[in-house]
Design a protein around this motif. Structure first.
Motif, mmCIF file in Angstrom:
data_model
loop_
_atom_site.group_PDB
_atom_site.id
_atom_site.type_symbol
_atom_site.label_atom_id
_atom_site.label_comp_id
_atom_site.label_asym_id
_atom_site.label_seq_id
_atom_site.Cartn_x
_atom_site.Cartn_y
_atom_site.Cartn_z
ATOM 1 N N ASP A 111 -67.297 131.707 89.838
ATOM 2 C CA ASP A 111 -66.119 132.199 90.548
ATOM 3 C C ASP A 111 -66.113 131.568 91.938
ATOM 4 O O ASP A 111 -66.933 131.904 92.784
ATOM 5 C CB ASP A 111 -66.162 133.725 90.652
ATOM 6 N N ARG A 112 -65.182 130.648 92.166
ATOM 7 C CA ARG A 112 -65.166 129.903 93.429
ATOM 8 C C ARG A 112 -64.844 130.793 94.630
ATOM 9 O O ARG A 112 -65.134 130.412 95.774
ATOM 10 C CB ARG A 112 -64.145 128.771 93.352
ATOM 11 N N ALA A 113 -64.250 131.942 94.391
ATOM 12 C CA ALA A 113 -63.869 132.833 95.490
ATOM 13 C C ALA A 113 -65.029 133.703 95.967
ATOM 14 O O ALA A 113 -64.909 134.393 96.980
ATOM 15 C CB ALA A 113 -62.693 133.711 95.068
ATOM 16 N N GLN A 114 -66.134 133.685 95.231
ATOM 17 C CA GLN A 114 -67.276 134.536 95.551
ATOM 18 C C GLN A 114 -68.448 133.700 96.049
ATOM 19 O O GLN A 114 -68.564 132.515 95.723
ATOM 20 C CB GLN A 114 -67.703 135.332 94.311
ATOM 21 N N PRO A 115 -69.335 134.292 96.849
ATOM 22 C CA PRO A 115 -70.520 133.550 97.305
ATOM 23 C C PRO A 115 -71.464 133.238 96.142
ATOM 24 O O PRO A 115 -71.412 133.883 95.089
ATOM 25 C CB PRO A 115 -71.163 134.485 98.324
ATOM 26 N N VAL A 116 -72.320 132.272 96.373
ATOM 27 C CA VAL A 116 -73.332 131.851 95.393
ATOM 28 C C VAL A 116 -74.698 132.221 95.929
ATOM 29 O O VAL A 116 -74.989 132.019 97.119
ATOM 30 C CB VAL A 116 -73.243 130.327 95.149
ATOM 31 N N GLU A 117 -75.533 132.781 95.068
ATOM 32 C CA GLU A 117 -76.936 133.009 95.418
ATOM 33 C C GLU A 117 -77.770 132.013 94.624
ATOM 34 O O GLU A 117 -77.908 132.125 93.409
ATOM 35 C CB GLU A 117 -77.359 134.435 95.101
ATOM 36 N N SER B 74 -82.629 127.317 103.855
ATOM 37 C CA SER B 74 -83.662 128.329 103.675
ATOM 38 C C SER B 74 -84.839 128.021 104.590
ATOM 39 O O SER B 74 -84.894 126.963 105.224
ATOM 40 C CB SER B 74 -84.126 128.367 102.217
ATOM 41 N N ALA B 75 -85.789 128.927 104.655
ATOM 42 C CA ALA B 75 -87.042 128.626 105.342
ATOM 43 C C ALA B 75 -87.841 127.620 104.503
ATOM 44 O O ALA B 75 -87.655 127.502 103.295
ATOM 45 C CB ALA B 75 -87.848 129.900 105.543
ATOM 46 N N TRP B 76 -88.730 126.885 105.163
ATOM 47 C CA TRP B 76 -89.655 126.026 104.427
ATOM 48 C C TRP B 76 -90.580 126.898 103.583
ATOM 49 O O TRP B 76 -90.930 128.000 103.968
ATOM 50 C CB TRP B 76 -90.501 125.186 105.383
ATOM 51 N N LEU C 57 -87.633 129.151 96.153
ATOM 52 C CA LEU C 57 -86.669 129.025 97.244
ATOM 53 C C LEU C 57 -85.395 129.784 96.917
ATOM 54 O O LEU C 57 -85.007 129.869 95.745
ATOM 55 C CB LEU C 57 -86.329 127.549 97.472
ATOM 56 N N ASP C 58 -84.729 130.307 97.939
ATOM 57 C CA ASP C 58 -83.420 130.919 97.716
ATOM 58 C C ASP C 58 -82.545 130.768 98.945
ATOM 59 O O ASP C 58 -83.023 130.690 100.080
ATOM 60 C CB ASP C 58 -83.553 132.385 97.302
ATOM 61 N N LEU C 59 -81.240 130.680 98.695
ATOM 62 C CA LEU C 59 -80.271 130.470 99.758
ATOM 63 C C LEU C 59 -78.920 130.987 99.296
ATOM 64 O O LEU C 59 -78.499 130.717 98.165
ATOM 65 C CB LEU C 59 -80.169 128.978 100.095
ATOM 66 N N ALA C 60 -78.241 131.754 100.155
ATOM 67 C CA ALA C 60 -76.903 132.254 99.871
ATOM 68 C C ALA C 60 -75.880 131.273 100.429
ATOM 69 O O ALA C 60 -75.954 130.872 101.594
ATOM 70 C CB ALA C 60 -76.719 133.628 100.486
ATOM 71 N N PRO D 102 -94.340 130.959 98.253
ATOM 72 C CA PRO D 102 -92.975 131.272 97.891
ATOM 73 C C PRO D 102 -92.398 132.337 98.809
ATOM 74 O O PRO D 102 -93.098 133.173 99.353
ATOM 75 C CB PRO D 102 -93.097 131.785 96.444
ATOM 76 N N LEU D 103 -91.100 132.276 98.964
ATOM 77 C CA LEU D 103 -90.410 133.264 99.777
ATOM 78 C C LEU D 103 -90.112 134.502 98.955
ATOM 79 O O LEU D 103 -89.859 134.426 97.764
ATOM 80 C CB LEU D 103 -89.093 132.678 100.311
ATOM 81 N N ALA D 104 -90.112 135.652 99.595
ATOM 82 C CA ALA D 104 -89.809 136.893 98.910
ATOM 83 C C ALA D 104 -88.567 137.498 99.523
ATOM 84 O O ALA D 104 -88.142 137.144 100.621
ATOM 85 C CB ALA D 104 -90.972 137.867 99.040
ATOM 86 N N GLY D 105 -87.947 138.468 98.813
ATOM 87 C CA GLY D 105 -86.817 139.195 99.355
ATOM 88 C C GLY D 105 -85.506 138.548 98.975
ATOM 89 O O GLY D 105 -85.448 137.592 98.206
ATOM 90 N N PRO D 106 -84.399 139.041 99.524
ATOM 91 C CA PRO D 106 -83.082 138.540 99.162
ATOM 92 C C PRO D 106 -82.855 137.131 99.684
ATOM 93 O O PRO D 106 -83.535 136.660 100.602
ATOM 94 C CB PRO D 106 -82.144 139.534 99.842
ATOM 95 N N ALA D 107 -81.849 136.466 99.098
ATOM 96 C CA ALA D 107 -81.545 135.104 99.520
ATOM 97 C C ALA D 107 -81.108 135.095 100.975
ATOM 98 O O ALA D 107 -80.377 135.967 101.438
ATOM 99 C CB ALA D 107 -80.438 134.527 98.632
ATOM 100 N N LEU D 108 -81.577 134.083 101.708
ATOM 101 C CA LEU D 108 -81.203 133.936 103.105
ATOM 102 C C LEU D 108 -79.819 133.314 103.192
ATOM 103 O O LEU D 108 -79.502 132.374 102.475
ATOM 104 C CB LEU D 108 -82.211 133.052 103.832
ATOM 105 N N ALA D 109 -78.988 133.834 104.093
ATOM 106 C CA ALA D 109 -77.677 133.250 104.326
ATOM 107 C C ALA D 109 -77.773 132.293 105.497
ATOM 108 O O ALA D 109 -78.428 132.567 106.491
ATOM 109 C CB ALA D 109 -76.652 134.342 104.606
ATOM 110 N N GLY D 110 -77.113 131.158 105.403
ATOM 111 C CA GLY D 110 -77.156 130.178 106.466
ATOM 112 C C GLY D 110 -77.064 128.788 105.890
ATOM 113 O O GLY D 110 -76.747 128.606 104.713
ATOM 114 N N ASP D 111 -77.346 127.785 106.728
ATOM 115 C CA ASP D 111 -77.230 126.408 106.277
ATOM 116 C C ASP D 111 -78.484 125.909 105.574
ATOM 117 O O ASP D 111 -78.452 124.850 104.962
ATOM 118 C CB ASP D 111 -76.916 125.503 107.462
#
Length: 281
Positions: free
Chosen positions: A125-131, A30-32, A152-155, A19-28
């Motif tokens: 809230d559609r105006a805010q990012p999703v984690e 996540s890591a495998w 898994l996590d992704l921003a 499993p991945l640790a730490g905050p959600a990664l931003a981008g298109d």
């Protein structure tokens, strides 16, 4: 049958997906969850009707398979836990058309190749990012079945990813299209009726398909306590393709004649999904 009770029927081996640790990664994407072999990751898509699109991509080594939402006689369905997500109202998994597998005495339903399971994500809230945070339990099977887990996590930015991931677009195209019972079309279900035979009650589903020798049908009840068997395929007197399944796996006290069922008809590159009670006779 619940996932854990299904797993007891297998000889299990442990499959470590880191499993991945730490905050959600931003981008298109996540890591495998693992550097090689079986692994999973989250991928971002654009937006559609106010929802964000995304996907869970599962990577499978050659010869292994994983399972559909209804896994058949001997499979294990994946379990999705989104409870750690932020700014998420709901996540809907959209399932690409599956394949039936003969496991030698039983049948399962799923995918025997890398697969992307598309997601429709409704933000609070559609105006805010999703984690987006997912704890995924699934099974990977060859001669033996291995339980797997991925954290898994992704921003996701408001409005979703600017560039569409090709594998996600392909997976969305293979999700069965909604259809109505009795509708005309190249692929469709004409009737779905309850019949009484010498060996008991059966469901008889008459279809129109272009690929009669390869077409398949999967029938689900309205709840997880249903376990309808996979149907056999035959040719009707009028040449149409007919699927027949015994009325088994119905919860005690439930009348299948009035229940709302879900029919997934796969016909080559086309697939439809019909959510309806049986045809009136």
């Amino acid at each position: 049958m619940a996932m854990l009770s299904r797993l007891r029927h297998y000889t299990l081996c442990s499959l470590a997906l880191v499993p991945l640790a730490g905050p959600a990664l931003a981008g298109d994407m996540s890591a495998w969850s693992a550097p090689e072999g079986t692994a999973a990751r989250l991928v971002a898509g654009g937006s559609q009707d106010g929802a964000l699109m995304g996907g869970v991509e599962i990577r499978l080594p050659p010869g292994l398979k994983t399972y559909w939402r209804y896994p058949g006689d001997s499979g294990v369905p994946p379990h999705f836990d989104w409870s750690g997500s932020r700014n998420v109202e709901a996540v809907e998994v959209l399932w690409p058309a599956p394949t039936r597998f003969d496991d030698g005495g039983s049948f399962s339903i799923g995918y025997k190749h890398d697969v992307v399971l598309p997601l429709r994500i409704t933000p609070k809230d559609r105006a805010q990012p999703v984690e987006l945070k997912l704890n995924l339990d699934f099974a990977v099977c060859g001669k033996i079945c291995q339980p797997a887990n991925a954290a898994l996590d992704l921003a996701l930015p408001p409005g979703g990813a600017a560039t569409a991931y090709p594998a996600l677009k392909q997976a969305l195209a293979s999700v069965p299209h909604p259809a109505t019972l009795g509708a005309q079309g190249e692929t469709g279900i004409a009737t779905a009726e309850l019949h009484q035979g010498a060996d008991g009650a059966v469901l008889r589903i008459v279809t129109h398909v272009d690929h009669a020798e390869a077409a398949d049908l999967f029938v689900e009840g309205p709840g997880e306590d249903w376990a309808l068997p996979l149907p056999s395929r035959e040719t009707g007197a009028d040449g149409r393709t007919v699927f027949v399944l015994p009325v088994e796996g119905v919860p005690s006290g439930v009348d299948v004649a009035t229940a709302r069922l879900r029919f997934t008809l796969v016909d080559g590159e086309r697939a439809i999904e019909v959510d309806a009670p049986l045809s009136a006779r």
